[in-house]
Scaffold this motif. Structure first.
Motif: not given
Length: 338
Positions: A256-269, A271-274
């Motif tokens: 719980r002391n850490y956070s992370y983010s993920l992202e995928v995308g292409a063609n101007g679009r 998706l993100t996750w945190e």
């Protein structure tokens, strides 16, 4: 579970891509030793004198310490674990634990006589008078507990070993974090990275023909801790999806002391996750089935892959940061990398 290729790119090293092939290893469970017991009840002077003479005879004849003798009395002859009440015995006095009584079909494993429902009350009273060290004392736990509190503690002991977090096989190896990191590197040949950012591309040549797949685990070393990056394909209801998520190699409180983010995308679009990484105390399947990560529908993943959408080439980028409490301002501030 099927394996696939992953092209891994460290954001520190630039954008050179290379494919990593998978190895499937299986290991036996390590065995743990037994632990000495100490009594929590006082003895009178007469008993002390008698016990002293008896102990001297035992030690002189066999070299066995008193604690070891008590330990042997409480050791089940079938599973070799310490016996907890109810302790059963046959008519000839041979004892075994309640779990093994059901396994031996009511037949004494020592003399083959019928067990019946005889309880060894004397040995149960001996057991109840003891204080026992946590069975994970050799991993650093200093705690000693009354007999009936020991099992409850051990189920949640912070020093208990971790299961191997490798997702591609049912690996049964357990150990502490440094041991598992070496095991993942040397035995499973996982990709190891240093840094708090990552940039990976996951590749599959026939994505529409595969409904369940696991890509090679990647381990990151950041902030003096280790994190496992997972990527899997599975069915979410009737929909084929991909999911990326991070697990922390440590306990939930530390995670719980850490956070992370993920992202995928292409063609101007995109998706993100945190979110917060889950501890490896939770299996990768438990995390996946709780949908605690970045979920991408197959058609969207193929759209992000570009081309004729017949091959998966999905780039996942992300970062890890540590939440630090500012004693003056109050709210958490981000430590992006160290």
């Amino acid at each position: 579970m099927e394996y696939d290729n992953i092209e891994c790119v460290s954001s520190i090293d630039g954008l050179n891509e290379d494919e990593i092939h998978h190895h499937n290893l299986h290991h036996p469970n390590p065995h743990h030793g037994h632990h000495p017991f100490s009594s929590s009840k006082p003895h009178n002077a007469t008993n002390n004198a008698n016990n002293s003479n008896m102990v001297n005879n035992i030690v002189g004849a066999t070299g066995i310490t008193p604690a070891t003798s008590v330990h042997e009395l409480l050791e089940c002859p079938v599973c070799t674990n310490s016996m907890y009440p109810p302790i059963h015995q046959c008519q000839n006095g041979h004892t075994l634990c309640s779990t093994c009584k059901a396994r031996v079909h009511n037949q004494c494993p020592t003399c083959r006589s019928e067990l019946g429902d005889i309880r060894c009350l004397a040995l149960e009273k001996v057991a109840e008078s003891l204080e026992l060290p946590c069975k994970y004392y050799n991993l650093g736990c200093p705690e000693i507990f009354p007999y009936y509190s020991k099992l409850k503690h051990e189920a949640a002991c912070n020093f208990r070993p971790y299961n191997c977090p490798y997702a591609g096989s049912e690996c049964s190896v357990v150990g502490d974090i440094p041991f598992l990191v070496a095991h993942l590197r040397d035995d499973h040949k996982v990709d190891m990275h240093t840094g708090c950012t990552f940039n990976h591309r996951y590749v599959k040549s026939n994505p529409r023909e595969v409904e369940n797949a696991t890509w090679m685990l990647t381990v990151f070393h950041s902030f003096g801790q280790y994190f496992c990056l997972h990527f899997e394909a599975f069915q979410l209801g009737m929909a084929p999806v991909y999911m990326a998520f991070l697990r922390f190699m440590g306990d939930e409180a530390e995670a719980r002391n850490y956070s992370y983010s993920l992202e995928v995308g292409a063609n101007g679009r995109k998706l993100t996750w945190e979110g917060t990484p889950r501890s490896i105390r939770d299996s990768h399947r438990k995390v996946r089935d709780s949908h605690d990560g970045l979920i991408i529908q197959r058609n969207m993943a193929l759209f992000f892959s570009g081309g004729d959408r017949k091959e998966l080439k999905l780039r996942v980028t992300g970062r890890v940061w540590k939440e630090q409490q500012n004693p003056d301002a109050g709210p958490c501030i981000q430590n992006l990398c160290s």
